[in-house]
Scaffold this active site. Sequence first.
Site, PDB file in Angstrom:
ATOM      1  N   TYR A 113     -25.310  11.830  98.213  1.00 54.04           N
ATOM      2  CA  TYR A 113     -24.805  11.325  96.939  1.00 54.04           C
ATOM      3  C   TYR A 113     -25.881  10.533  96.201  1.00 54.04           C
ATOM      4  CZ  TYR A 113     -21.975   8.918  93.496  1.00 54.04           C
ATOM      5  OH  TYR A 113     -21.477   8.431  92.310  1.00 54.04           O
ATOM      6  N   SER A 116     -22.244  -1.290  87.692  1.00 60.15           N
ATOM      7  CA  SER A 116     -21.757   0.081  87.567  1.00 60.15           C
ATOM      8  C   SER A 116     -20.278   0.102  87.223  1.00 60.15           C
ATOM      9  CB  SER A 116     -21.982   0.836  88.883  1.00 60.15           C
ATOM     10  OG  SER A 116     -21.361   2.112  88.837  1.00 60.15           O
ATOM     11  N   TYR A 173     -18.450   3.739  81.283  1.00 61.39           N
ATOM     12  CA  TYR A 173     -18.090   5.147  81.130  1.00 61.39           C
ATOM     13  C   TYR A 173     -16.861   5.181  80.231  1.00 61.39           C
ATOM     14  CZ  TYR A 173     -21.132   7.019  84.818  1.00 61.39           C
ATOM     15  OH  TYR A 173     -22.211   7.406  85.554  1.00 61.39           O
ATOM     16  N   THR A 185     -22.946   4.911  79.009  1.00 60.95           N
ATOM     17  CA  THR A 185     -23.569   6.101  79.590  1.00 60.95           C
ATOM     18  C   THR A 185     -22.951   7.337  78.958  1.00 60.95           C
ATOM     19  OG1 THR A 185     -24.085   4.996  81.667  1.00 60.95           O
ATOM     20  CG2 THR A 185     -23.964   7.399  81.718  1.00 60.95           C
ATOM     21  N   LYS A 224     -27.139   4.979  76.804  1.00 64.78           N
ATOM     22  CA  LYS A 224     -27.936   5.488  77.923  1.00 64.78           C
ATOM     23  C   LYS A 224     -27.743   6.997  78.043  1.00 64.78           C
ATOM     24  CE  LYS A 224     -28.677   4.733  82.902  1.00 64.78           C
ATOM     25  NZ  LYS A 224     -28.265   6.023  83.477  1.00 64.78           N
ATOM     26  N   HIS A 260     -30.298  10.624  83.730  1.00 60.47           N
ATOM     27  CA  HIS A 260     -29.424  10.267  84.844  1.00 60.47           C
ATOM     28  C   HIS A 260     -30.080  10.556  86.196  1.00 60.47           C
ATOM     29  CE1 HIS A 260     -25.215   8.827  85.133  1.00 60.47           C
ATOM     30  NE2 HIS A 260     -25.268   9.272  86.367  1.00 60.47           N
ATOM     31  N   ILE A 301     -38.956   6.169  87.961  1.00 60.16           N
ATOM     32  CA  ILE A 301     -39.877   5.058  88.231  1.00 60.16           C
ATOM     33  C   ILE A 301     -39.991   4.853  89.743  1.00 60.16           C
ATOM     34  CG2 ILE A 301     -40.264   2.578  88.002  1.00 60.16           C
ATOM     35  CD1 ILE A 301     -40.738   3.987  85.406  1.00 60.16           C
TER      36      ILE A 301
END
Length: 428
Positions: free
Chosen positions: A53, A135, A159, A185, A303, A327, A361
Amino acid sequence: MNDKNKETVSPTLDRQREIYLNGLSGDRPMVPVDYDELEVRAERALAPEAFAYIAGGAGHEHTMDSNREAFGQRRILPRMLNDVSERDTSVTLFGRRLPSPFLLSPIGVLEMVDPDGDATVGRAAASEGVPMIFSNQASQPMEHVAGAMGDGPRWFQLYWSKSDDLVKSLVTRAEEAGCEAIVVTLDTTMLGWRTRDLDLAYLPFLRGKGIAQYTSDPVFLKRLEQAIQEGGDDAPKPRVTMETLKVLREVAQSWPGSTLEGLRSGKARAAVQEFINTYSRPSLTWDDLAMLREHTRLPILLKGILHPEDARMAVDYGMDGVIVSNHGGRQVDGAVSSFEMLPRVVEAVQGRVPVILDSGIRGGADVFKALALGATAVGLGRPWVYGLALNGEDGVREVLRNLKTDFELTMGLAGCSSTGEISPERLV
């Protein structure tokens, strides 16, 4: 000795000296400095489902590959005989001065890595002065994590669900929890074709994981009660096996009340179904942003922006920043890399809002290159999750300290004494 000839040792560079000094006692870092080794060690430490995941991408994972390959297309051109005895790695975002140009990108379902994952990461981030983006798919409510962080900076990832009332409730809670920005997002209105997860037939949300922001929300709970009263759950049912019973227990354990209550009341399973029914909104359009803009005074960043025209529209629609991201390669296989689109997005916004780079990154040179092409800061993802898997809070902190040190060294050795001196001319 003349003061000009003294080397200024920053707290960041103490990390490098600490590692070498510990080596004299035979101690090596608990968390590998090399990213490839970090990932290998994390895979050994995690359950196969958890590693798949976190580490996996969409399709053949070509987008993940392109995220890394793009950094190799630009090279740093160091300049000599600049006084870099004092180095300033700080940046300013929305009025807050940050000691380094890093943010922790939102990653959900951290309970797959650490039982107290979100709060553990929050404490590490706060200790390093790095903003954590909570999140939307967290394993712990935002209020709990905010309490663990003290005065540490935090943002909230949103979201956009099918319920505008739920969207408003989540944003209001984020404000009250001390979040300083909202990150919407956009690239996950549907779940990408993630082959590693599919091969394991494992989606954590169906097991009640990663939905704590929902089961702690008053609007969601009201919708849940209404759904239970109306009944008529016609969702497809799995074939009943011993594994099914195990999953039911997992779902019940995810309920904020007792496991027994979750089983008896049926609320735990109903919450999972309500989440599935509510989670994403593929019909979202630019015009919907007005509601969010009117509802909060916090800065709003979009985003998932890759196209320069989308970046221009974000500013035109009153957004306060953009995050260039694909993502982490988890949504569209074969998509452009975030880094290659960064200069075009920076050009499109013309300095009107900050631009943050996310996806790919892995080291200080990557950060330097991103800032050279106009990013104000960068988002970090998988590396700190691997640190969490290997050594908990200290593991996250080690990853952050390593990246900070790597970046400061790269900046100084390239001839820059501050982030403000990093410019496109530093790359070829």
